[in-house]
Structures are given as structure tokens and as C-alpha cells.
Design an enzyme around this catalytic site. Structure first.
Site, PDB file in Angstrom:
ATOM      1  N   LYS A 149       0.834  -1.209   0.000  1.00 27.38           N
ATOM      2  CA  LYS A 149       0.000   0.000   0.000  1.00 27.38           C
ATOM      3  C   LYS A 149       0.863   1.250   0.000  1.00 27.38           C
ATOM      4  CE  LYS A 149      -2.720   2.749   3.240  1.00 27.38           C
ATOM      5  NZ  LYS A 149      -1.629   3.735   3.394  1.00 27.38           N
ATOM      6  N   CYS A 151      -5.633   9.134   8.366  1.00 25.95           N
ATOM      7  CA  CYS A 151      -5.797   8.443   9.643  1.00 25.95           C
ATOM      8  C   CYS A 151      -5.482   9.377  10.815  1.00 25.95           C
ATOM      9  CB  CYS A 151      -4.885   7.210   9.699  1.00 25.95           C
ATOM     10  SG  CYS A 151      -5.432   5.878   8.616  1.00 25.95           S
TER      11      CYS A 151
END
Length: 441
Positions: A23, A121
Site C-alpha cells: 500500500k 488516519c
């Protein structure tokens, strides 16, 4: 639509899962295709949300992105790159921070870029100031506008001398993506050298970039007027591999992670062994298992590569709740990464978080009021609870805790996990987890 995961814990996870491209590399390699003069091919691409976001953003800017239905390989053709409407960029970006990395390549391709206000996040400030400062060093003009930032370079980007105050992965990637076609030589000091950064350098070198990495975290980039295309197989996702490893330990299970790479996980593997985890390293992956008996407590500090990666910390903390004794974890990369422990305490874990640097060396968060050290006492019996997933790694850690716990847990907000864990519910099913997934409007 939102997803609710109901987990009936206490079942050891056992079986095989596969991991594909990282990722932390794949979206950046996709962005790099914008710098080329022809179509590039990226292999080993996972089906995760971040890839979907970048695919949408690239298509908005005229890049043709096609996925091979059999191999999953991506072909990215930037030859018709164009500007995109800010409202469309905002709609497709969602809460992703990826758009900031499009700036340099877009300026080279079409002369301008716009990025919306960014999310991400909730693990710390993660400011984009590093990125904007980098672009200014290259001669870009940065204008704050309603809903985002407009960036242009009327005279083109020029090579620069840049020193990062901290080896930020994102800022290093910004320099690489901006400097490869900038006029002149760029010197970057204090660079991040994570495997994903080195893999991005490999992608750019395949395109014709001139980049050298020195032993003192200095990177030299000699700008070239034009880059070609690339064909590249992304390195495997070491963070997902480590997450499944921690899940095996916390649930007293046995998981073979196909695609896990020893080379990029050596620090994690050493810590895993010291904790008492079982390892069997093969050419095509790594078997992680609980060998029986008790687990040993640890004193651990996160750090930039080649240290213990911050993304490995959260899943491993769940396993540390099952160790026999007191473990100490000192987080030195993100200042707010222990927020996820609130849910673990509600599940029965004994975890205290502290403002002091409980490590061998005081870090940059010391004396700044950040709760960045944790003391974990174990073993403790975990029990089911209702959980709202806060972020990607913390969220997967909550799932591990729920899988290890006695009783039933209900997790909301699990769509966040799709950002970085490919088909994670299918993998849980293959490992024998007992759960139900409900989609709600």
C-alpha cells in the site's frame, strides 16, 4: 453504505493468506506514471481503496488506467493528461492524503495542480507543510483557495537543496517525484530510506531518472527533461504481513503468509522471535505461529527504517497483552498512535499510556505532552466489546483483539480497513474466523 462486522472470538486463526503489492508503494508508483511519455505497467497490484482513489484521480486528469482482469496488472497511459475540476478532485479524493503527491508530476505534465483539504488516519498531525515547503524550494507558487490549494510553476520546477527536519517518507517521495524532471540537480538531506521509497526510486530509474542514495540519508537527483515508461512488480506489503503475524500470535494460531518477504521484515522477525513467536521462512512466504507455552515481554521502540516500523507496533501491542510480564513500547514516529488502546482496555487489556519517553533515547515528543509511551501488563484475558474503527492499523489491531477475545464483538467503520488490507474478510474466512458482515445503508 457502511459495514458492521460481528466477530465471535476465541478461535485460533489457521491457514494461508496471500499479500500483494505494498500500500505504501503502489499508489506512489501509479502517480509516477504521470511523469512518463508513454504507458507504464505496474504488477502485483492489490485491490484496495487507496488504489481505487488514485485510479479515479488519474482518470480525472486524463490518464488512461486499465486493469487486466486476469493478472490484475495496471496499465497507465499519461499521454492525454489534462487539468481537472477542483470539485471533482475533492469528490474523488475523499479522506486520502495521496493527492498531495500528484503535485510535482502534474506541474511537469500540465503546468499546474490543485489539491483539496486533506484527511487521513487520526494518528498524529501528519502536516502537509513538509510537502508545500518542498514544492516552494523547487520554485512552485502555492496559493490557498477555498477548499484546497492551487500550485503552479510559471518558470518550471528547478533543482534545489533540501534538508528535512525528520526523515518523512511522504516528503521524500514528494522530492523524488518533483526533482526527477526539474531543471538541475537536487540534493535531499535527511531522507527516508524505507524499502517502499527505494522501490519508488527503482521505478523512476526504470523511467530514465538519475538518482543516487548515499549512506548518510542523502539522495542526489539529476533532473532530466523527459522520462519514459516503466514495467515494474511492486514489492510485497510488509505491513500486512506483520499484521497477520501478530494475529497468529494473539489468537494462538498458525498462518502462512504467502508473499511475505524476509528481506524487508528482518527487524520485525527478530522482535517476533524474542516475543516467543514461531517462524518458518520459505522462498514464497513466511509461516507465523504460536508455538505453545508463554510469550515473553519486550521493551520496544519504533523508529524509521531500518528500525521497528511504526505500522508494526499497533498489531503487535495486541499480542503483547498476552505476554507473561510487563512490556514497554516507545512510539517515536507518530505522536498520537496509542489512541487505539482505549478499545483494548475496554476489552480487558491492562495498558497505561505515558507522556514520558520510556525508551533508551529521548525522542522529539518528549516534554511535549504527547501520550507516546505505553506499558502493557499481561497476560490478560480479553473479552468482546463494541468497537468503532479509528484508523487503518489501529482498526486492524482491534479486529485482532476481537478475534482473540472471548465472546462477541461488533466493529463499525470497518470500511477504513479496506484502504490497506486487500479482501480482508475473505482472508479471515479462509483462516477459520467466526464472523458475520452486515452492510447498512
Amino acid at each position: 453504505m457502511s459495514s458492521v462486522l460481528t466477530i465471535r472470538g476465541g478461535v485460533p486463526l489457521s491457514g494461508k493468506v496471500s499479500v500483494r503489492g505494498a500500500k505504501n508503494l503502489v499508489p506512489k508508483a501509479m502517480v509516477a506514471a504521470l511523469l512518463g511519455s508513454g504507458p507504464s505497467v505496474l504488477r502485483n497490484v492489490p485491490e484496495i481503496k487507496d488504489v481505487e482513489v488514485v485510479t479515479s484521480l488519474l482518470r480525472l486528469h486524463g490518464v488512461r488506467v486499465e486493469r487486466d482482469p486476469h493478472t490484475g496488472d495496471l496499465t497507465l497511459d499519461p499521454q492525454d493528461a489534462k487539468s481537472a475540476a477542483s470539485a471533482d478532485i475533492d469528490a474523488h479524493a475523499g479522506d486520502s492524503r495521496i493527492p498531495i503527491l500528484l503535485c510535482g508530476p502534474l506541474i511537469h505534465a500540465i503546468g499546474e495542480a490543485f489539491i483539496p483539504d486533506l484527511g487521513g488516519c487520526r494518528i498524529g498531525d501528519r502536516p502537509i507543510d513538509f510537502h508545500l515547503d518542498v514544492l516552494r524550494h523547487f520554485g512552485a507558487v502555492v496559493d490557498k483557495r477555498p477548499g484546497g490549494i492551487s500550485i503552479s510553476a510559471p518558470k518550471g520546477l528547478k533543482g534545489a537543496k533540501i534538508a528535512l527536519p525528520y526523515p518523512s517518507v511522504g516528503a521524500t517521495e514528494q522530492v523524488l517525484l518533483s526533482a526527477t524532471r526539474a531543471e538541475g540537480i537536487t540534493e535531499l538531506r535527511g531522507a527516508a530510506t524505507e524499502p517502499e521509497v527505494i522501490d519508488l526510486i527503482a521505478v523512476l530509474q526504470k523511467m530514465g531518472a538519475l538518482i543516487s542514495v548515499q549512506t548518510d540519508r542523502t539522495i542526489w537527483i539529476e533532473g532530466v527533461p523527459e522520462l519514459g515508461s516503466y514495467t515494474h512488480k511492486a514489492l510485497p506489503d510488509r505491513n500486512e504481513s506483520a499484521s497477520w503475524a501478530s494475529a497468529a500470535l494473539a489468537t494462538r494460531g498458525d498462518i502462512f503468509v504467502e508473499g511475505a518477504s524476509q528481506r524487508d521484515m528482518m527487524t520485525f522477525l527478530n522482535v517476533y522471535r524474542k516475543l516467543g513467536g514461531g517462524l518458518q521462512i520459505e522462498d514464497d512466504g513466511i509461516r507465523f505461529f504460536h508455538p505453545g507455552g508463554t510469550l515473553s515481554p519486550l521493551v520496544l521502540e519504533t523508529d524509521v527504517h531500518p528500525g521497528f516500523m511504526t505500522d508494526w507496533q499497533q498489531p503487535l501491542v495486541v499480542a503483547l497483552t498476552q505476554a507473561d510480564g510487563v512490556s514497554i513500547v516507545h512510539e517515536t514516529v507518530y505522536e498520537n498512535r496509542f489512541g487505539f488502546t482505549d478499545a483494548l482496555r475496554r476489552m480487558g487489556a491492562t495498558i497505561q499510556v505515558h507522556r514520558e519517553c520510556l525508551g533508551s533515547v529521548p525522542c522529539r515528543f518528549g516534554q511535549r505532552n504527547f501520550l507516546h509511551s505505553a506499558v502493557i501488563s499481561g497476560p490478560t484475558k480479553l473479552h468482546g466489546a463494541d468497537i468503532d474503527i479509528p484508523d487503518l492499523r489501529g482498526g486492524f489491531s482491534h479486529l485482532i483483539a476481537a478475534l482473540a477475545a472471548d465472546g462477541v464483538s461488533r466493529a463499525t467503520g470497518v470500511d477504513i480497513i479496506k484502504r490497506g488490507y486487500e479482501h480482508f474478510t475473505d482472508k479471515l474466512q479462509a483462516l477459520g474466523a467466526d464472523f458475520d458482515l452486515e452492510e447498512r445503508a
